[in-house]
Design an enzyme around this catalytic site. Sequence first.
Site, short mmCIF file in Angstrom:
data_model
loop_
_atom_site.label_atom_id
_atom_site.label_comp_id
_atom_site.label_asym_id
_atom_site.label_seq_id
_atom_site.Cartn_x
_atom_site.Cartn_y
_atom_site.Cartn_z
N SER A 20 0.82 -1.22 0.00
CA SER A 20 0.00 0.00 0.00
C SER A 20 0.85 1.27 0.00
O SER A 20 1.83 1.39 0.73
CB SER A 20 -0.92 0.02 1.23
OG SER A 20 -1.60 1.26 1.26
N LYS A 73 -13.88 -3.92 1.95
CA LYS A 73 -14.75 -2.76 1.72
C LYS A 73 -16.24 -3.04 1.94
O LYS A 73 -17.00 -2.12 2.20
CB LYS A 73 -14.55 -2.21 0.29
CG LYS A 73 -13.18 -1.59 0.08
CD LYS A 73 -13.03 -1.00 -1.31
CE LYS A 73 -11.60 -0.54 -1.53
NZ LYS A 73 -11.42 0.15 -2.80
N ASP A 109 -13.59 6.39 -3.43
CA ASP A 109 -13.06 5.85 -4.69
C ASP A 109 -13.69 6.53 -5.91
O ASP A 109 -13.03 6.75 -6.92
CB ASP A 109 -13.31 4.33 -4.78
CG ASP A 109 -12.42 3.54 -3.83
OD1 ASP A 109 -11.30 4.02 -3.52
OD2 ASP A 109 -12.83 2.45 -3.40
N THR A 194 -10.55 -3.51 -15.37
CA THR A 194 -10.18 -4.93 -15.28
C THR A 194 -8.70 -5.00 -14.89
O THR A 194 -8.00 -3.97 -14.88
CB THR A 194 -10.36 -5.67 -16.63
OG1 THR A 194 -9.32 -5.23 -17.52
CG2 THR A 194 -11.71 -5.42 -17.24
N MET A 198 -1.96 -5.62 -16.00
CA MET A 198 -1.10 -5.72 -14.81
C MET A 198 -0.78 -7.18 -14.48
O MET A 198 -1.42 -8.10 -14.98
CB MET A 198 -1.76 -5.05 -13.61
CG MET A 198 -2.97 -5.77 -13.08
SD MET A 198 -3.64 -5.03 -11.58
CE MET A 198 -2.40 -5.51 -10.39
P1 NAP Z 1 -12.27 -7.01 -9.06
O1 NAP Z 1 -13.39 -6.54 -8.21
O2 NAP Z 1 -11.64 -8.33 -8.80
O3 NAP Z 1 -12.80 -7.00 -10.60
C1 NAP Z 1 -11.97 -7.45 -11.63
C2 NAP Z 1 -12.63 -7.19 -12.98
O4 NAP Z 1 -11.68 -7.53 -14.00
C3 NAP Z 1 -13.86 -8.05 -13.24
O5 NAP Z 1 -14.79 -7.30 -13.98
C4 NAP Z 1 -13.30 -9.22 -14.05
O6 NAP Z 1 -14.25 -9.80 -14.91
C5 NAP Z 1 -12.27 -8.48 -14.89
N1 NAP Z 1 -11.20 -9.36 -15.40
C6 NAP Z 1 -10.24 -9.99 -14.66
N2 NAP Z 1 -9.42 -10.67 -15.47
C7 NAP Z 1 -9.87 -10.47 -16.73
C8 NAP Z 1 -9.46 -10.92 -18.01
N3 NAP Z 1 -8.41 -11.76 -18.15
N4 NAP Z 1 -10.15 -10.51 -19.10
C9 NAP Z 1 -11.20 -9.69 -18.97
N5 NAP Z 1 -11.66 -9.24 -17.79
C10 NAP Z 1 -11.01 -9.63 -16.68
O7 NAP Z 1 -11.08 -5.96 -9.05
P2 NAP Z 1 -11.14 -4.38 -8.80
O8 NAP Z 1 -10.94 -4.09 -7.38
O9 NAP Z 1 -12.33 -3.83 -9.49
O10 NAP Z 1 -9.80 -3.94 -9.57
C11 NAP Z 1 -9.73 -3.90 -10.98
C12 NAP Z 1 -8.45 -3.22 -11.41
O11 NAP Z 1 -8.48 -1.86 -10.98
C13 NAP Z 1 -7.19 -3.83 -10.78
O12 NAP Z 1 -6.19 -3.80 -11.76
C14 NAP Z 1 -6.86 -2.91 -9.63
O13 NAP Z 1 -5.48 -2.87 -9.36
C15 NAP Z 1 -7.32 -1.57 -10.20
N6 NAP Z 1 -7.70 -0.60 -9.16
C16 NAP Z 1 -7.05 0.59 -9.14
C17 NAP Z 1 -7.41 1.55 -8.21
C18 NAP Z 1 -6.71 2.86 -8.22
O14 NAP Z 1 -6.80 3.60 -7.24
N7 NAP Z 1 -6.02 3.22 -9.29
C19 NAP Z 1 -8.42 1.29 -7.28
C20 NAP Z 1 -9.07 0.04 -7.33
C21 NAP Z 1 -8.69 -0.91 -8.27
P3 NAP Z 1 -15.22 -10.99 -14.40
O15 NAP Z 1 -16.35 -10.31 -13.67
O16 NAP Z 1 -15.65 -11.65 -15.64
O17 NAP Z 1 -14.41 -11.87 -13.49
#
Ligand code: NAP
Length: 281
Positions: A20, A73, A109, A194, A198
Amino acid sequence: MKINAKTKLCIIIGDPVGHSLSPSMHNACYVALGIDDQFVYTAANVKVENVKDVIKAMRVMGFRGLTCTIPHKIEVIKYLDGIDPIAQKISAVNTVVNDGGVLKGYNTDWLGVVTPLEKVTDLKDKRVAIIGAGGAARAMAYGCVARKSKVTIFNRTPEKARDLAREIGGDCIGCSMENIDEAIGDFDIILNATSLGMGKNVGLSPISKSKIKSHQIVFDAVYVPYETQLLLDAGSVGATVIHGTEMLLHQGIAQFELYTGQKAPEEVMRKALNDQLSKAV
Ligand code: NAP
């Protein structure tokens, strides 16, 4: 070190949490504002079954702030005294403020999404494509609908996109990612929520470079690596690019203000975030 018996504690919990950047971001701002005798921010790795005990400790020991990251969360909500209506709508709390023993949950967020976008455009009536339907997409969808954008959520599992669109309401629909390349040209703004780009998916992008247009704004939630394939492609065709670090920064700025009651020094927090990221890479 100015920490003393009156210093208030803010803490981020997650599992894992060792990566973090929040402690560095917040502590740098305390120092810059000369309030590092009043606040200190640290982190703890907490299993989901122990969130209840953390909340009890927060009450007993009078922590000022609790930041919740994956996977806490949603779990944290049931132990709080109150929840802000926006966090209620998003169904996720990333920020808990302790006001004299009363614990209230917030979600910052969505501001991490809307604030950087509003630096470059007016969101009203813009056509927004959100790719993904998990936690980050939830904050994106809420923020864009709140600003009166027309939102389409594309997801690998289309049912999740449709469920999220229904929950968020407003001008929001959900669909499959299957034909995304054919559809993406119709949008003003493209948001990736998604994990494509990464970890094991470095170098991958949810859309083909040839489909990105120069008038589009492309924002990737992924912030490691800083330049994802999606953003490299978008930049090379002349689109406006917003990095995932901006989302992290602006959710943190809003959170800082809830914990301290003071405006966060944006450039100090940005520098702390970038310094930590460059050390981590
Ligand atoms: P999450 O709740 O686990 O959701 C992941 C999403 O990605 C789901 O919609 C999933 O689809 C999709 N996905 C995963 N692998 C995939 C693939 N190979 N092809 C297509 N779709 C895929 O995760 P999250 O918390 O939303 O985080 C998502 C991303 O945002 C991560 O990379 C995280 O590091 C980033 N993030 C960044 C911040 C920031 O402050 N910049 C904050 C939060 C998150 P399915 O529903 O089909 O499984």
